[in-house]
Design a protein around this motif. Structure first.
Motif, PDB file in Angstrom:
ATOM      1  N   GLY A   1      41.119  -5.685  51.841  1.00  0.00           N
ATOM      2  CA  GLY A   1      40.921  -5.244  53.402  1.00  0.00           C
ATOM      3  C   GLY A   1      40.130  -4.194  54.158  1.00  0.00           C
ATOM      4  O   GLY A   1      39.267  -4.193  54.947  1.00  0.00           O
ATOM      5  N   TYR A   2      39.709  -3.316  52.967  1.00  0.00           N
ATOM      6  CA  TYR A   2      39.094  -2.031  53.668  1.00  0.00           C
ATOM      7  C   TYR A   2      38.044  -2.277  54.679  1.00  0.00           C
ATOM      8  O   TYR A   2      38.183  -1.025  55.380  1.00  0.00           O
ATOM      9  CB  TYR A   2      38.566  -0.968  52.094  1.00  0.00           C
ATOM     10  CG  TYR A   2      38.187   0.365  52.704  1.00  0.00           C
ATOM     11  CD1 TYR A   2      38.859   1.610  51.772  1.00  0.00           C
ATOM     12  CD2 TYR A   2      36.539   0.208  52.618  1.00  0.00           C
ATOM     13  CE1 TYR A   2      38.474   2.592  52.427  1.00  0.00           C
ATOM     14  CE2 TYR A   2      35.943   0.826  52.834  1.00  0.00           C
ATOM     15  CZ  TYR A   2      36.685   2.598  52.843  1.00  0.00           C
ATOM     16  OH  TYR A   2      36.764   3.688  53.331  1.00  0.00           O
ATOM     17  N   PRO A   3      37.783  -2.825  54.354  1.00  0.00           N
ATOM     18  CA  PRO A   3      36.583  -3.197  55.033  1.00  0.00           C
ATOM     19  C   PRO A   3      36.583  -3.531  57.172  1.00  0.00           C
ATOM     20  O   PRO A   3      35.951  -3.311  57.478  1.00  0.00           O
ATOM     21  CB  PRO A   3      35.342  -4.282  54.647  1.00  0.00           C
ATOM     22  CG  PRO A   3      35.740  -4.424  53.095  1.00  0.00           C
ATOM     23  CD  PRO A   3      36.851  -4.304  53.332  1.00  0.00           C
ATOM     24  N   VAL A   4      37.605  -4.587  57.004  1.00  0.00           N
ATOM     25  CA  VAL A   4      38.268  -4.516  57.331  1.00  0.00           C
ATOM     26  C   VAL A   4      39.069  -3.222  58.776  1.00  0.00           C
ATOM     27  O   VAL A   4      38.589  -3.439  59.990  1.00  0.00           O
ATOM     28  CB  VAL A   4      39.672  -5.977  57.291  1.00  0.00           C
ATOM     29  CG1 VAL A   4      40.110  -5.899  59.045  1.00  0.00           C
ATOM     30  CG2 VAL A   4      38.823  -7.333  57.186  1.00  0.00           C
ATOM     31  N   TYR A   5      39.534  -3.039  57.927  1.00  0.00           N
ATOM     32  CA  TYR A   5      40.392  -1.655  57.983  1.00  0.00           C
ATOM     33  C   TYR A   5      39.062  -0.682  59.158  1.00  0.00           C
ATOM     34  O   TYR A   5      39.584   0.146  59.964  1.00  0.00           O
ATOM     35  CB  TYR A   5      41.240  -0.993  57.687  1.00  0.00           C
ATOM     36  CG  TYR A   5      42.431  -1.975  57.173  1.00  0.00           C
ATOM     37  CD1 TYR A   5      42.964  -2.764  57.929  1.00  0.00           C
ATOM     38  CD2 TYR A   5      42.392  -2.088  55.915  1.00  0.00           C
ATOM     39  CE1 TYR A   5      44.236  -2.846  57.660  1.00  0.00           C
ATOM     40  CE2 TYR A   5      43.842  -3.609  55.473  1.00  0.00           C
ATOM     41  CZ  TYR A   5      44.280  -3.795  56.701  1.00  0.00           C
ATOM     42  OH  TYR A   5      45.364  -4.827  56.169  1.00  0.00           O
ATOM     43  N   LYS A   6      38.208  -0.246  58.269  1.00  0.00           N
ATOM     44  CA  LYS A   6      37.317   0.874  58.389  1.00  0.00           C
ATOM     45  C   LYS A   6      36.362  -0.396  59.875  1.00  0.00           C
ATOM     46  O   LYS A   6      36.186   0.883  60.741  1.00  0.00           O
ATOM     47  CB  LYS A   6      35.965   0.708  56.840  1.00  0.00           C
ATOM     48  CG  LYS A   6      35.079   1.805  57.489  1.00  0.00           C
ATOM     49  CD  LYS A   6      35.606   3.183  57.209  1.00  0.00           C
ATOM     50  CE  LYS A   6      35.453   4.391  57.115  1.00  0.00           C
ATOM     51  NZ  LYS A   6      35.642   4.941  57.029  1.00  0.00           N
TER      52      LYS A   6
END
Length: 154
Positions: free
Chosen positions: A134-139
């Motif tokens: 999920g990190y890239p989505v939130y970033k």
């Protein structure tokens, strides 16, 4: 693909339970300290109460009647601070998109709904704990890493 997103209600508790179980199975690398059926019952109790009383707001993405993903938001009210007069913060949890539906913008649509709800609730910030996936989505959405937050497990 036709995705419908709507706010979860009491009738969606079982969907929230099943999606959270799927998410936890995918993300967790530790053993449950209780039997999974007991954990499932804890989830059912939490979602039943929290969705009903509004302390947890969730949006579910549906494709042709099949749940594709979900989101969740808890609003925490803290004392006002100099840089945050409302003191209200939204904590995002239970963000999950089933594997077969990933890469279609569902997470972004769910985040949009949570953000609008949080604004309406008077929140000044949103926070979450991102998985590696999920990190890239939130970033990309605009979330930033913030250092300084500490935790103590009790």
């Amino acid at each position: 693909m036709s995705i419908e997103i709507r706010q979860a209600c009491s009738e969606d508790v079982e969907v929230l339970v099943q999606l959270r179980l799927e998410m936890r199975r995918e993300r967790e690398n530790c053993q449950l300290s209780i039997p999974e059926k007991d954990f499932e019952e804890l989830l059912r109790k939490y979602f039943s109460e929290a969705v009903k009383n509004g302390s947890f707001v969730s949006f579910v993405a549906w494709e042709n009647g099949v749940p594709a993903g979900c989101s969740g938001l808890s609003v925490v009210a803290l004392p006002p601070a100099y840089g945050d007069l409302s003191g209200k913060k939204g904590y995002i949890t239970n963000m999950y998109t089933r594997k077969e539906f990933r890469g279609q913008g569902i997470a972004r649509q769910l985040l949009d709904r949570l953000k609008l709800f949080a604004i309406g609730a008077g929140c000044s910030t949103l926070a979450l704990n991102a998985s590696d996936a999920g990190y890239p989505v939130y970033k990309k959405y605009g979330f930033e890493d913030v250092s300084g937050e500490m935790k103590l497990k009790i």
